[in-house]
Design a protein around this motif. Sequence first.
Motif, PDB file in Angstrom:
ATOM      1  N   GLU A 175       0.824  -1.211   0.000  1.00 29.05           N
ATOM      2  CA  GLU A 175       0.000   0.000   0.000  1.00 29.05           C
ATOM      3  C   GLU A 175       0.858   1.261   0.000  1.00 29.05           C
ATOM      4  N   GLN A 176       2.012   1.186   0.646  1.00 31.43           N
ATOM      5  CA  GLN A 176       2.885   2.353   0.759  1.00 31.43           C
ATOM      6  C   GLN A 176       3.797   2.536  -0.451  1.00 31.43           C
ATOM      7  N   ARG A 177       4.224   1.426  -1.070  1.00 31.16           N
ATOM      8  CA  ARG A 177       5.279   1.518  -2.079  1.00 31.16           C
ATOM      9  C   ARG A 177       4.888   1.049  -3.485  1.00 31.16           C
ATOM     10  N   LEU A 178       3.787   0.325  -3.621  1.00 29.88           N
ATOM     11  CA  LEU A 178       3.506  -0.342  -4.885  1.00 29.88           C
ATOM     12  C   LEU A 178       2.184   0.072  -5.513  1.00 29.88           C
ATOM     13  N   VAL A 179       1.841   1.311  -5.343  1.00 24.74           N
ATOM     14  CA  VAL A 179       0.609   1.816  -5.935  1.00 24.74           C
ATOM     15  C   VAL A 179       0.760   1.874  -7.460  1.00 24.74           C
ATOM     16  N   ALA A 180      -0.281   1.436  -8.160  1.00 21.36           N
ATOM     17  CA  ALA A 180      -0.314   1.523  -9.617  1.00 21.36           C
ATOM     18  C   ALA A 180      -1.702   2.006 -10.022  1.00 21.36           C
ATOM     19  N   SER A 181      -1.762   2.987 -10.867  1.00 22.55           N
ATOM     20  CA  SER A 181      -3.047   3.588 -11.231  1.00 22.55           C
ATOM     21  C   SER A 181      -3.924   2.615 -12.006  1.00 22.55           C
ATOM     22  N   GLY A 182      -5.227   2.756 -11.800  1.00 25.33           N
ATOM     23  CA  GLY A 182      -6.186   1.984 -12.586  1.00 25.33           C
ATOM     24  C   GLY A 182      -6.548   0.631 -12.031  1.00 25.33           C
ATOM     25  N   LEU A 183      -5.982   0.236 -10.873  1.00 23.17           N
ATOM     26  CA  LEU A 183      -6.285  -1.078 -10.295  1.00 23.17           C
ATOM     27  C   LEU A 183      -7.397  -0.959  -9.260  1.00 23.17           C
ATOM     28  N   ARG A 184      -8.113  -2.066  -9.071  1.00 28.19           N
ATOM     29  CA  ARG A 184      -9.115  -2.099  -8.013  1.00 28.19           C
ATOM     30  C   ARG A 184      -8.442  -2.023  -6.651  1.00 28.19           C
ATOM     31  N   ALA A 185      -9.162  -1.515  -5.672  1.00 29.54           N
ATOM     32  CA  ALA A 185      -8.628  -1.422  -4.313  1.00 29.54           C
ATOM     33  C   ALA A 185      -8.211  -2.806  -3.829  1.00 29.54           C
ATOM     34  N   GLY A 186      -7.058  -2.875  -3.169  1.00 29.37           N
ATOM     35  CA  GLY A 186      -6.572  -4.147  -2.646  1.00 29.37           C
ATOM     36  C   GLY A 186      -5.922  -5.042  -3.674  1.00 29.37           C
ATOM     37  N   HIS A 187      -5.640  -4.522  -4.867  1.00 30.30           N
ATOM     38  CA  HIS A 187      -4.980  -5.296  -5.920  1.00 30.30           C
ATOM     39  C   HIS A 187      -3.666  -4.617  -6.311  1.00 30.30           C
ATOM     40  N   TYR A 188      -2.675  -5.470  -6.664  1.00 34.24           N
ATOM     41  CA  TYR A 188      -1.348  -4.976  -7.013  1.00 34.24           C
ATOM     42  C   TYR A 188      -0.822  -5.747  -8.218  1.00 34.24           C
ATOM     43  N   LEU A 189       0.146  -5.147  -8.906  1.00 34.84           N
ATOM     44  CA  LEU A 189       0.734  -5.771 -10.087  1.00 34.84           C
ATOM     45  C   LEU A 189       1.832  -6.734  -9.670  1.00 34.84           C
ATOM     46  N   CYS A 190       1.549  -8.012  -9.775  1.00 31.33           N
ATOM     47  CA  CYS A 190       2.505  -9.055  -9.386  1.00 31.33           C
ATOM     48  C   CYS A 190       3.059  -9.760 -10.623  1.00 31.33           C
ATOM     49  N   PHE A 191       4.285 -10.250 -10.504  1.00 31.11           N
ATOM     50  CA  PHE A 191       4.940 -10.888 -11.638  1.00 31.11           C
ATOM     51  C   PHE A 191       4.158 -12.099 -12.135  1.00 31.11           C
ATOM     52  N   PHE A 192       4.153 -12.234 -13.452  1.00 26.67           N
ATOM     53  CA  PHE A 192       3.431 -13.296 -14.145  1.00 26.67           C
ATOM     54  C   PHE A 192       4.341 -14.493 -14.429  1.00 26.67           C
ATOM     55  N   GLY A 193       5.668 -14.255 -14.405  1.00 26.29           N
ATOM     56  CA  GLY A 193       6.624 -15.337 -14.651  1.00 26.29           C
ATOM     57  C   GLY A 193       7.295 -15.279 -16.008  1.00 26.29           C
ATOM     58  N   ILE A 194       7.067 -14.195 -16.774  1.00 26.42           N
ATOM     59  CA  ILE A 194       7.689 -14.022 -18.083  1.00 26.42           C
ATOM     60  C   ILE A 194       8.327 -12.635 -18.118  1.00 26.42           C
ATOM     61  N   HIS A 195       9.590 -12.587 -18.530  1.00 21.91           N
ATOM     62  CA  HIS A 195      10.317 -11.320 -18.604  1.00 21.91           C
ATOM     63  C   HIS A 195      11.128 -11.266 -19.898  1.00 21.91           C
ATOM     64  N   VAL A 196      11.303 -10.071 -20.431  1.00 17.26           N
ATOM     65  CA  VAL A 196      12.376  -9.798 -21.384  1.00 17.26           C
ATOM     66  C   VAL A 196      13.307  -8.813 -20.693  1.00 17.26           C
ATOM     67  N   LEU A 197      14.569  -9.178 -20.561  1.00 17.98           N
ATOM     68  CA  LEU A 197      15.513  -8.376 -19.780  1.00 17.98           C
ATOM     69  C   LEU A 197      16.745  -8.040 -20.613  1.00 17.98           C
ATOM     70  N   THR A 198      17.261  -6.848 -20.411  1.00 18.06           N
ATOM     71  CA  THR A 198      18.519  -6.477 -21.057  1.00 18.06           C
ATOM     72  C   THR A 198      19.674  -7.118 -20.288  1.00 18.06           C
ATOM     73  N   ALA A 199      20.847  -7.134 -20.908  1.00 22.75           N
ATOM     74  CA  ALA A 199      22.028  -7.717 -20.270  1.00 22.75           C
ATOM     75  C   ALA A 199      22.440  -6.962 -19.015  1.00 22.75           C
ATOM     76  N   THR A 200      21.901  -5.763 -18.825  1.00 24.42           N
ATOM     77  CA  THR A 200      22.203  -4.995 -17.610  1.00 24.42           C
ATOM     78  C   THR A 200      21.849  -5.773 -16.361  1.00 24.42           C
ATOM     79  N   VAL A 201      20.819  -6.579 -16.432  1.00 24.50           N
ATOM     80  CA  VAL A 201      20.398  -7.324 -15.241  1.00 24.50           C
ATOM     81  C   VAL A 201      21.471  -8.311 -14.810  1.00 24.50           C
ATOM     82  N   MET A 202      22.237  -8.851 -15.755  1.00 27.91           N
ATOM     83  CA  MET A 202      23.320  -9.769 -15.403  1.00 27.91           C
ATOM     84  C   MET A 202      24.431  -9.024 -14.667  1.00 27.91           C
ATOM     85  N   GLU A 203      24.721  -7.820 -15.121  1.00 31.06           N
ATOM     86  CA  GLU A 203      25.719  -6.988 -14.437  1.00 31.06           C
ATOM     87  C   GLU A 203      25.274  -6.698 -13.004  1.00 31.06           C
ATOM     88  N   ILE A 204      24.006  -6.361 -12.837  1.00 30.69           N
ATOM     89  CA  ILE A 204      23.476  -6.062 -11.508  1.00 30.69           C
ATOM     90  C   ILE A 204      23.514  -7.300 -10.619  1.00 30.69           C
TER      91      ILE A 204
END
Length: 295
Positions: A175-204
């Motif tokens: 509620e404090q950190r993960l607000v996203a516009s347009g969602l119903r109250a009490g709902h948040y955007l959670c990972f679905f299990g599919i990503h496309v990532l740049t090579a930067t993530v490997m460096e990190i």
Amino acid sequence: MEITKAVITAARRTQRSLPLQTIIDSDGVEKSVLRVLVEEVIDAGVDEICVIVYPGDEAAYAATVGEHAGRLQFVQQAEQLGYAHAVYCARKFVGGDSFLHLVGDHLYVRPNGGRCAARVVEAARAHNCSVSAVQATRETLLPYFGAVGGHRLAGRTGLYQVETVVEKPTPTEAEQRLVASGLRAGHYLCFFGIHVLTATVMEILGGLLSTADAEGADGRPGAGLYLSAALNLLARREQYLALEQRGMRLDIGVKYGLLTAQIALALNGQDRDEMLTRLLELLMARSMQEGEEPI
């Protein structure tokens, strides 16, 4: 952005047999879970596939994907140091390229057919940046997912600029950190299990895995690190988007997970009528056994 490589993680000791399980895909053909995932990747236009495996599982995995075996490269995760480390094991395969990433214990279904991964790859190519699939999820399920906060892009339905990523947040933290516009109250955007990532993530990941802050309960560096920690830093370094998915993420590693996935695939495929008939027959038989009137 060119996306020609994919990484599938499947090395977790307690779940390494899951990709070998047999299931009937939505096209009515019997396949292994790994083959279904490989075909999801191929249908997204990606043909170089790295599977992160527990040492010794390579032959068994290759045997389950049929004619697609030649597309696969295997990399061992010699030590069980967690999910983030498993992704990092593919760093030489990835090199300096962006890559599609899926987990080996989930299947995905879109309600109107098509492949979920293809939609994520299309968004990444269009916007030339990392994109993670997400789904609006009620707060009671937050202990099971990483979640993102950010703002919706103007004129783009279901597309968000990621600002914060938190692994398994509490409802208060969300509620404090993960607000996203347009969602119903009490709902948040959670990972679905599919990503496309740049090579930067490997460096990190390399930097995080080398620090004491990444130590797990057993004291081994990296054992307690989630991929979400790297994605949170990725959002600060470069553009990183979240694409809302309307389909289903099916965790085959939970109780009745494979059964649930099988039903979902059948109801979304050519055997829909047959599956509905069989489910109705089971319900009727149960009702009659209990002395109830048939439904």
